[in-house]
Design a protein around this motif. Sequence first.
Motif: not given
Length: 319
Positions: A193-205
């Motif tokens: 799972i690419p990092k950006e996908v997790l970031e988009a879900h959490l709304g944080v870097k």
Amino acid sequence: MLKTVTGKSATNAAALLAAGELVAIPTETVYGLAGNAFSKKAVAKIYSVKKRPRSNPLIVHIASIEQLPLVAKKIPVAAQRLAAAFWPGPLTLVLPKKDTVAAIVTAEQNTVAVRVPDHPLTLELLNITGFPLAAPSANPFNYISPVTAKHVALQLNGLIPYILDGGRCQSGVESTIIGFEKGRPVLLRHGAIPKEVLEAHLGVKIKVAKKITGGVKQPGMFKKHYSPKTPFSLVEDMSQVNPLFRTGYISLQHKWPYVPAKLQVQLSPTGNLAEAARNLYEALIRLDGLGLHSIVAERMPDEGLGVAMNDRLQKAAAR
Ligand code: TXA
Ligand code: MG
């Protein structure tokens, strides 16, 4: 030497695991080498079959998010949100461990890595056993992770009694690993799972861990890893390479008209990174079996799944 049987029976696999034996299990990422996470003896066998140093902790696989309290405690809100969104799936969370998890599983640390794998046969198995399964990738230490039951048989024949055959792994690179520092997510290993996908879900870097924390060797900390036995190197652009005799080539799309087809792999003729990731380890293992002088791979675009693939390719090329 054991006789290694390959089959599709979760019931057989569960019986062996309940008896303290090891079984190779299919997941959506790569095959795992599983043992009862609550049995120190079974876990010790995992390290010895893999020849893995005991300083490198294992991932614990559970049947569902409801089982998380069996192994982890003080679960940060961000972890709860990620688990709710991405499990079952290729996301491993590193969390404070319960005392029920033996030190041998976590290499003496007070955290445990845990995930719910997304594969119907292994979920069925986990529901039968009732206990979590400790499972690293089913390759000997430092070799390439297997993505078919056949690969497992090639690598671990005679060392385990059963390979649960769940077909070809869907994503083909290992899970993304996330730890937490003061409740904030930190990326410990790039993965499916690419990092950006997790970031988009959490709304944080999400910060990428650079250093060894807590005295433990993190996933990315072994420089040489995922390596074929054949000398292996990495190039930026395959179209700039002059092909040599007895060399295997792995690129995203590049195709030479005059190099034998079995010596050049296009991971995805259409340039699709998910397809490329699914084909990567298969290509490495196959070319490594040909007795070539060397294998040359091309760097993937540094985006999406390409990031995890480049991480693996770089480690395979490290000396
Ligand atoms: O996709 C996957 O994650 C596959 C499938 C079988 O689930 N498993 C896998 O396991 O890749 P393995 O053992 O090859 O890689 C797990 C990584 C190791 O590099 C280990 O250092 C790290 O997870 N790890 C395990 N427990 C940890 C912990 N408590 N803290 C930090 N890293 C941990
Ligand atoms: Mg591994």
